[in-house]
Design an enzyme around this catalytic site. Sequence first.
Site, PDB file in Angstrom:
ATOM      1  N   SER A 139       0.825  -1.214   0.000  1.00 16.39           N
ATOM      2  CA  SER A 139       0.000   0.000   0.000  1.00 16.39           C
ATOM      3  C   SER A 139       0.861   1.267   0.000  1.00 16.39           C
ATOM      4  O   SER A 139       2.084   1.211   0.177  1.00 16.39           O
ATOM      5  CB  SER A 139      -0.879   0.008   1.242  1.00 16.39           C
ATOM      6  N   CYS A 140       0.199   2.394  -0.135  1.00 11.45           N
ATOM      7  CA  CYS A 140       0.895   3.685  -0.134  1.00 11.45           C
ATOM      8  C   CYS A 140       1.678   3.899   1.169  1.00 11.45           C
ATOM      9  O   CYS A 140       2.851   4.265   1.147  1.00 11.45           O
ATOM     10  CB  CYS A 140      -0.106   4.811  -0.349  1.00 11.45           C
ATOM     11  N   HIS A 218      -1.000  11.504   3.173  1.00 13.30           N
ATOM     12  CA  HIS A 218      -0.794  10.970   4.525  1.00 13.30           C
ATOM     13  C   HIS A 218       0.440  11.655   5.115  1.00 13.30           C
ATOM     14  O   HIS A 218       1.288  12.184   4.376  1.00 13.30           O
ATOM     15  CB  HIS A 218      -0.484   9.473   4.498  1.00 13.30           C
TER      16      HIS A 218
END
Length: 340
Positions: A139-140, A218
């Site tokens: 994932s990121c 994020h």
Amino acid sequence: MIKVGVAGYGTIGKRVAEAVLKSDDMKLVGISKTTPDYSAYLAKSKGIKVYAHSEADLANFEKAGFKVEGTIKDLLSKIDIIVDTSPGKKGAENKPLYEEAGVKMIFQGGEKANIAEVSFNAQANFDQAWGKRIVRVVSCNTTGLSRVLHALHSNIGVKQAKVVLIRRTCDPKEVKGLVNGIQPEMKIPSHHGPDLNTVIPDIKIESLAVVVPTTLMHLHTLIVEFKKDTSREELVELMKNTRRIVLVKGEHGLTSTNTVVELARDLGRPRYDLPEVVMWEDTINVKDGWGYLVYAVHQEAIVQPENIDAIRSMNKLMSKEESIKKTDASLGIVYGSLYK
Ligand code: NAD
């Protein structure tokens, strides 16, 4: 030329498809879509061949008068590798189709780690995907963590790491999200620490996560205990010299994720994409054997180069260093600084 198909054409799929188009050692044969929404029209107008994801989806396209090239099965018969970018957990449902067609396959971070032989990050474990049939690009958040921790671990040595992830509520295009609140993840550790260990197993890590009402990026606050003495200067140099990481400075007015995004827009980045980890130089610190680093992760863009490097490793096209360099050149990815 490796023949590539992309299943799904959303946030990640359209970026992977475009990155394949920019890579001279691979060919984008087509993409599959479930619905004839605007992105299907856009793909077609860019000359990308569009396939319906299933027989049932074919009916949706026919009803809308959108002419497709066939279904996913037709696409699978023409390619060497499929990059599945369907929503989380749908990849597992698609996997038997890919198995049946006998193609190599890449899944994304929304799938469980056991869907693949290897959970992948180019800098951390390119060689483990060498010649493999099934790979999951993490994932990121795990990609950001892997990049930074791999650099620290392989150059200085990490005894343990603790990270608090401040997560965006959803992507900008989504019609949902937290509007007025701060939502802690109830589970500690959050899934991010264990996921990092699928890529780098020998780092002891604890992770906590909080969701906040923003869509842009994020932000990770990372605290690391080192195996040997280091200094702030050494950490700054290391981060400056690590590919796919850029340093920004508060004194230049880059004091938040939205100012970083404005810079990406001013740089003319497509969709303001920042596939690099964006780290604040001001925050890098060392005290009593512990290092402190704060950086932002553009969730929509960070895994784009990783998918290209995974294709190269799985097809034994070139070494890790050559692939990363080539991907970065084709996508305009930099390190050190975003500007002179
Ligand atoms: P998305 O919703 O933007 O796009 C998904 C695409 O897949 C759409 O084109 C949709 O029409 C299509 N689709 C829907 N059902 C399908 C099915 N059953 N089979 C094939 N295609 C189908 O999703 P996304 O944000 O691009 O996420 C894709 C994957 O990438 C997920 O595993 C996600 O966890 C992961 N990921 C997302 C982000 C992010 O921030 N968006 C970052 C890193 C990784």
